[in-house]
Design an enzyme around this catalytic site. Sequence first.
Site, PDB file in Angstrom:
ATOM      1  N   CYS A 113      30.095  57.412  54.732  1.00  0.00           N
ATOM      2  CA  CYS A 113      31.028  56.621  55.520  1.00  0.00           C
ATOM      3  C   CYS A 113      31.750  57.543  56.494  1.00  0.00           C
ATOM      4  O   CYS A 113      32.153  58.651  56.115  1.00  0.00           O
ATOM      5  CB  CYS A 113      32.021  55.942  54.581  1.00  0.00           C
ATOM      6  SG  CYS A 113      33.247  54.928  55.414  1.00  0.00           S
ATOM      7  N   HIS A 156      28.299  46.923  53.572  1.00  0.00           N
ATOM      8  CA  HIS A 156      29.197  48.081  53.632  1.00  0.00           C
ATOM      9  C   HIS A 156      30.329  47.812  54.630  1.00  0.00           C
ATOM     10  O   HIS A 156      31.507  48.038  54.324  1.00  0.00           O
ATOM     11  CB  HIS A 156      28.389  49.319  54.042  1.00  0.00           C
ATOM     12  CG  HIS A 156      29.193  50.573  54.193  1.00  0.00           C
ATOM     13  ND1 HIS A 156      29.027  51.654  53.368  1.00  0.00           N
ATOM     14  CD2 HIS A 156      30.153  50.927  55.088  1.00  0.00           C
ATOM     15  CE1 HIS A 156      29.867  52.623  53.741  1.00  0.00           C
ATOM     16  NE2 HIS A 156      30.550  52.199  54.790  1.00  0.00           N
ATOM     17  N   GLU A 157      29.974  47.296  55.821  1.00  0.00           N
ATOM     18  CA  GLU A 157      30.988  47.033  56.849  1.00  0.00           C
ATOM     19  C   GLU A 157      31.912  45.891  56.443  1.00  0.00           C
ATOM     20  O   GLU A 157      33.124  45.956  56.666  1.00  0.00           O
ATOM     21  CB  GLU A 157      30.325  46.764  58.203  1.00  0.00           C
ATOM     22  CG  GLU A 157      29.530  47.934  58.748  1.00  0.00           C
ATOM     23  CD  GLU A 157      30.270  49.266  58.705  1.00  0.00           C
ATOM     24  OE1 GLU A 157      31.470  49.317  59.049  1.00  0.00           O
ATOM     25  OE2 GLU A 157      29.646  50.276  58.315  1.00  0.00           O
ATOM     26  N   HIS A 160      34.662  46.965  54.239  1.00  0.00           N
ATOM     27  CA  HIS A 160      35.807  47.553  54.952  1.00  0.00           C
ATOM     28  C   HIS A 160      36.827  46.486  55.341  1.00  0.00           C
ATOM     29  O   HIS A 160      38.024  46.750  55.365  1.00  0.00           O
ATOM     30  CB  HIS A 160      35.348  48.281  56.221  1.00  0.00           C
ATOM     31  CG  HIS A 160      34.851  49.660  55.989  1.00  0.00           C
ATOM     32  ND1 HIS A 160      35.620  50.660  55.434  1.00  0.00           N
ATOM     33  CD2 HIS A 160      33.647  50.222  56.254  1.00  0.00           C
ATOM     34  CE1 HIS A 160      34.913  51.776  55.365  1.00  0.00           C
ATOM     35  NE2 HIS A 160      33.703  51.536  55.839  1.00  0.00           N
TER      36      HIS A 160
END
EC number: 3.5.1.88
Length: 186
Positions: A113, A156-157, A160
């Site tokens: 990341c 993954h995004e 966030h």
Amino acid sequence: MYLMKDITRDGNPVLRKRAAKVSFPLSDEDQKLAKDMMKYLEVSQDPELCKKYKLRAGVGLAAPQVGVSKQMAAVLVPAPDEDEKPLFKDVIINPVIVSESVQYGALTEGEGCLSVDKDVPGYVPRHDRITLRYQDVNGETHKVRLKHYPAIVCQHEIDHLHGVLFYDHINKDQPFEAPADTVMIS
């Protein structure tokens, strides 16, 4: 364009906050945010420019990673052959995973990341296939089916945007243990 000094690092509270929904039409500020996040990814994937600007290569960049707590992320997953169009390229706004496979997928090398400077070894099990609904910068709604690497990058995004970092998914006791039948992606 963002540089590495602009990337919010692990430990900053914005990375652990649930991001706010984005309203349309996009403000000038939000349009610039979307454009600058995608530009970072494009430049970071060009080896010469990446070196020139001292960037870390990336395939995704979420707004909280540049200090903005909004549900927006740029995703640019290149094709294996650089002459082909990317496997996925868009700025995803207010994304929602509407369905997911029972089967998991994980990257054999683990995940990294831009906001996490240290190496955190271990498998990050994610759904191998997802159906994603999101709005683009024009406010148009898209519904796409993704599998393998593009699905992992989008998850993954989206994490966030919910205050979750990749290493939260790693089994602390057995970091290289993946659920049975996990598709290992290299």
